[in-house]
Write a protein that holds these residues in place. Structure first.
Motif, mmCIF file in Angstrom:
data_model
loop_
_atom_site.group_PDB
_atom_site.id
_atom_site.type_symbol
_atom_site.label_atom_id
_atom_site.label_comp_id
_atom_site.label_asym_id
_atom_site.label_seq_id
_atom_site.Cartn_x
_atom_site.Cartn_y
_atom_site.Cartn_z
ATOM 1 N N VAL A 1 0.841 -1.198 0.000
ATOM 2 C CA VAL A 1 0.000 0.000 0.000
ATOM 3 C C VAL A 1 0.875 1.248 0.000
ATOM 4 C CG1 VAL A 1 -1.715 1.296 1.312
ATOM 5 C CG2 VAL A 1 -1.954 -1.156 1.061
ATOM 6 N N ALA A 2 2.003 1.211 0.703
ATOM 7 C CA ALA A 2 2.915 2.359 0.727
ATOM 8 C C ALA A 2 3.386 2.687 -0.686
ATOM 9 C CB ALA A 2 4.098 2.080 1.645
ATOM 10 N N ILE B 1 -5.363 11.206 -0.871
ATOM 11 C CA ILE B 1 -4.557 10.010 -1.100
ATOM 12 C C ILE B 1 -5.474 8.801 -1.232
ATOM 13 C CG2 ILE B 1 -2.890 8.418 -0.050
ATOM 14 C CD1 ILE B 1 -1.578 10.936 1.237
ATOM 15 N N TYR B 2 -6.466 8.699 -0.335
ATOM 16 C CA TYR B 2 -7.397 7.566 -0.380
ATOM 17 C C TYR B 2 -8.110 7.506 -1.727
ATOM 18 C CZ TYR B 2 -11.334 4.526 0.509
ATOM 19 O OH TYR B 2 -12.251 3.522 0.413
ATOM 20 N N ARG B 3 -8.620 8.655 -2.182
ATOM 21 C CA ARG B 3 -9.317 8.686 -3.467
ATOM 22 C C ARG B 3 -8.391 8.287 -4.616
ATOM 23 N NH1 ARG B 3 -10.871 13.937 -2.435
ATOM 24 N NH2 ARG B 3 -12.449 13.914 -0.827
ATOM 25 N N TYR C 1 -9.572 2.654 4.235
ATOM 26 C CA TYR C 1 -8.999 3.969 4.545
ATOM 27 C C TYR C 1 -7.866 3.809 5.557
ATOM 28 C CZ TYR C 1 -8.941 8.952 5.692
ATOM 29 O OH TYR C 1 -8.565 10.261 5.884
ATOM 30 N N ASP C 2 -8.084 2.965 6.579
ATOM 31 C CA ASP C 2 -7.057 2.751 7.606
ATOM 32 C C ASP C 2 -5.804 2.113 7.024
ATOM 33 O OD1 ASP C 2 -8.539 3.879 9.643
ATOM 34 O OD2 ASP C 2 -9.393 1.971 10.285
ATOM 35 N N ARG D 1 0.747 5.303 4.355
ATOM 36 C CA ARG D 1 1.257 6.679 4.415
ATOM 37 C C ARG D 1 2.121 6.882 5.658
ATOM 38 N NH1 ARG D 1 0.466 9.884 8.207
ATOM 39 N NH2 ARG D 1 -1.772 9.824 8.206
ATOM 40 N N LEU D 2 1.728 6.304 6.798
ATOM 41 C CA LEU D 2 2.514 6.403 8.029
ATOM 42 C C LEU D 2 3.888 5.758 7.846
ATOM 43 C CD1 LEU D 2 2.762 7.060 11.062
ATOM 44 C CD2 LEU D 2 1.683 4.854 11.522
#
Length: 98
Positions: free
Chosen positions: A28-29, A46-48, A61-62, A68-69
């Protein structure tokens, strides 16, 4: 949990779950990094952007925020500023580090 056998003790299953989560976060990153590219985006943006990518599966979303984290902790992206979100709250915007 592809890294654990059915006969493994619970601690091994818990470790396998952490490995699976870490691998997912890395995948995902990579999608998040591709979405940000040369733009400045909020978590919402970012989610979109990740959600509409043709090669991405449906990520929550999480899960996208975890990606992203990970990038922020690795120093690959940084806070660029703040922006008003659709909820009316203020949120951070992110950009790639130079």
């Amino acid at each position: 949990m592809k890294h654990a056998r059915k006969t493994d003790p619970i601690t091994s299953k818990m470790a396998a779950k952490r490995i699976d989560a870490a691998n997912c976060d890395k995948a995902v990153a990579a999608l998040v990094l591709e979405a940000i590219d040369q733009r400045t985006l909020s978590d919402e943006d970012i989610y979109r952007a990740v959600w509409i990518m043709p090669d991405s599966t449906t990520h929550s979303y999480d899960r996208i925020r975890h990606g992203r984290l990970l990038l922020a902790r690795l120093g690959m992206i940084e806070v660029a500023g703040r922006k008003k979100l659709s909820s009316g709250a203020w949120g951070r915007t992110w950009r790639r580090t130079k």
